[in-house]
Design a protein around this motif. Structure first.
Motif, PDB file in Angstrom:
ATOM      1  N   ILE A 183      84.173  -3.662 -71.446  1.00  0.00           N
ATOM      2  CA  ILE A 183      83.189  -4.698 -70.997  1.00  0.00           C
ATOM      3  C   ILE A 183      82.691  -5.428 -72.102  1.00  0.00           C
ATOM      4  O   ILE A 183      82.419  -4.968 -73.307  1.00  0.00           O
ATOM      5  CB  ILE A 183      81.999  -4.011 -70.356  1.00  0.00           C
ATOM      6  N   GLY A 184      82.953  -6.700 -72.074  1.00  0.00           N
ATOM      7  CA  GLY A 184      82.221  -7.715 -72.921  1.00  0.00           C
ATOM      8  C   GLY A 184      83.091  -7.655 -74.176  1.00  0.00           C
ATOM      9  O   GLY A 184      84.173  -7.290 -74.325  1.00  0.00           O
ATOM     10  N   SER A 185      82.347  -8.295 -75.397  1.00  0.00           N
ATOM     11  CA  SER A 185      82.980  -8.464 -76.560  1.00  0.00           C
ATOM     12  C   SER A 185      83.043  -7.363 -77.622  1.00  0.00           C
ATOM     13  O   SER A 185      83.492  -7.369 -78.619  1.00  0.00           O
ATOM     14  CB  SER A 185      82.504 -10.012 -77.246  1.00  0.00           C
ATOM     15  N   ASP A 198      78.097  -8.808 -72.824  1.00  0.00           N
ATOM     16  CA  ASP A 198      78.706  -8.912 -74.073  1.00  0.00           C
ATOM     17  C   ASP A 198      78.200  -8.356 -75.417  1.00  0.00           C
ATOM     18  O   ASP A 198      79.242  -8.051 -76.453  1.00  0.00           O
ATOM     19  CB  ASP A 198      78.408 -10.374 -74.672  1.00  0.00           C
ATOM     20  N   GLY A 199      77.198  -7.599 -75.119  1.00  0.00           N
ATOM     21  CA  GLY A 199      76.608  -7.029 -76.227  1.00  0.00           C
ATOM     22  C   GLY A 199      77.081  -5.319 -76.162  1.00  0.00           C
ATOM     23  O   GLY A 199      76.856  -4.396 -77.088  1.00  0.00           O
ATOM     24  N   ALA A 253      74.508 -11.765 -60.232  1.00  0.00           N
ATOM     25  CA  ALA A 253      74.651 -11.948 -61.618  1.00  0.00           C
ATOM     26  C   ALA A 253      75.853 -11.383 -62.044  1.00  0.00           C
ATOM     27  O   ALA A 253      76.762 -12.045 -62.725  1.00  0.00           O
ATOM     28  CB  ALA A 253      73.462 -11.457 -62.560  1.00  0.00           C
ATOM     29  N   LEU A 254      76.256 -10.186 -61.720  1.00  0.00           N
ATOM     30  CA  LEU A 254      77.541  -9.294 -62.116  1.00  0.00           C
ATOM     31  C   LEU A 254      78.617 -10.542 -61.252  1.00  0.00           C
ATOM     32  O   LEU A 254      79.693 -10.420 -62.076  1.00  0.00           O
ATOM     33  CB  LEU A 254      77.545  -8.256 -61.682  1.00  0.00           C
ATOM     34  N   ASN A 255      78.314 -10.529 -60.203  1.00  0.00           N
ATOM     35  CA  ASN A 255      79.591 -11.186 -59.491  1.00  0.00           C
ATOM     36  C   ASN A 255      79.793 -12.754 -60.149  1.00  0.00           C
ATOM     37  O   ASN A 255      81.018 -13.429 -60.205  1.00  0.00           O
ATOM     38  CB  ASN A 255      79.337 -11.419 -57.943  1.00  0.00           C
ATOM     39  N   GLU A 283      85.481 -11.476 -64.221  1.00  0.00           N
ATOM     40  CA  GLU A 283      86.117 -10.275 -64.834  1.00  0.00           C
ATOM     41  C   GLU A 283      85.539  -9.593 -65.567  1.00  0.00           C
ATOM     42  O   GLU A 283      85.665  -8.260 -65.647  1.00  0.00           O
ATOM     43  CB  GLU A 283      87.504 -10.634 -65.359  1.00  0.00           C
ATOM     44  N   LYS A 284      84.620 -10.016 -66.350  1.00  0.00           N
ATOM     45  CA  LYS A 284      83.849  -9.599 -67.523  1.00  0.00           C
ATOM     46  C   LYS A 284      83.100  -8.443 -66.844  1.00  0.00           C
ATOM     47  O   LYS A 284      82.728  -7.153 -67.686  1.00  0.00           O
ATOM     48  CB  LYS A 284      82.967 -10.326 -68.184  1.00  0.00           C
TER      49      LYS A 284
END
Length: 329
Positions: free
Chosen positions: A2-4, A57-58, A81-83, A87-88
């Motif tokens: 998930i995220g970067s 992202d975190g 918000a998730l939707n 894909e993230k």
């Protein structure tokens, strides 16, 4: 992933689910609905999306909500918000809770589809009994939770605010059905360490149950900002300003701890709240995780910054010693 951010994950109890040491508490997504929803200022849809996006992202991979948070509005806001991020958020995990007060265990299967609808069809990865107070026994509640597990309605089951005795009972009933009790969500912070004294923490370690710490910053007390500027208390929204947490006597009693957290924040080049949260998720190794909230983007950024370092054992022990002197007895 998930995220970067690449953040080490922890096993949730004895399940096959792995979570970041911090989740995001979403009580503040209640949109001002219901008694508990009025506790926080109303966040707009865009603000909620930004907070969730920053968290993903975190490296935060799970989000804690509940039926009682705005009568489902928090669940709906979180799902939206998730939707919205695509894909993230495909692997994002959701923990939510059934509200037991003035209900029986039969409400658990009757209301589960309402929870799934509020979450816009997203999976309930962890479903908890929110309080130990209802018209039914712990056994009856866990029997119904086991049926949800068997039917594939939820992935894992936990409890919240259960003492050692009730937690052990819930654990045993689920074990009789062939399932683990994976978590107990409890109040825990550097100034409220009662779970260490009443047997809850030791029992969780013994049984392999994850403890999820709520109010890990004591409604903002452990940020240190109210010690530096007590006038901020008068400007607080909701009923928090009237809590004993923010009385002058409490600020005075906890000042030695804040001074230490401030000093270490300078040494690690982080914030005071990040030191407080870092202690919480590392002092007991993998047993304790935490769910700080966020009403602003910079709160979410501070949360994820907590996951990028680890206090030395010397500093963990130093905070422990000072905290014991100022925490609730």
């Amino acid at each position: 992933m998930i995220g970067s951010a690449t953040i080490p994950l922890r096993r949730l109890g004895k399940s096959d689910i792995h979570i970041s040491a911090l989740g995001l508490g979403t009580w503040q997504f209640s949109k001002g609905n219901g008694m508990v929803g009025r506790y926080w200022p109303v966040l707009e849809k865009q603000e909620i999306q930004e907070i969730v996006n920053i968290s993903l992202d975190g490296g935060i991979n799970w989000f804690d909500t509940a039926e009682v948070y705005g009568k489902g509005k928090s669940e709906e806001g979180l799902a939206d918000a998730l939707n919205s991020v695509g894909e993230k958020a495909d692997d994002a995990l959701i923990a939510t809770k059934w509200w037991p007060v003035m209900r029986t265990a039969k409400s658990i299967p009757k209301t589960i589809d309402e929870r799934l609808d509020a979450l816009k069809g997203r999976t309930i990865d962890l479903y908890m009994v929110h309080q130990p107070y209802s018209f039914s026994s712990v056994r009856a509640e866990m029997d119904e939770m086991a049926r949800l597990l068997k039917d594939g309605k939820v992935r894992t089951v936990g409890v919240s605010n259960f003492n050692e005795e009730k937690m052990r009972e819930a654990h045993q009933v689920l074990a009789n059905h062939g399932y683990p009790l994976v978590s107990n969500q409890v109040k825990y912070s550097l100034v409220d360490r009662r779970i260490e004294k009443d047997g809850t923490l030791d029992a969780a370690k013994e049984l392999g149950i994850t403890l999820i710490a709520y109010s890990p910053l004591e409604q903002g007390l452990l940020t240190g900002k109210f010690h530096k500027n007590p006038d901020l208390i008068k400007k607080m929204s909701g009923p928090r300003k009237h809590f004993s947490t923010f009385k002058p006597a409490t600020l005075e009693r906890t000042k030695p701890l804040i001074d230490l957290l401030d000093r270490l924040a300078d040494e690690y080049n982080v914030t005071t709240s990040q030191i407080a949260l870092n202690w919480l998720i590392h002092f007991h190794e993998d047993t304790v995780v935490a769910i700080p909230g966020a009403t602003k983007k910079h709160h979410a950024e501070e949360n994820i910054g907590t996951l990028t370092f680890k206090l030395s054992q010397e500093h963990l022990d130093e905070i422990d010693m000072v905290s014991r002197d100022v925490s609730i007895k």
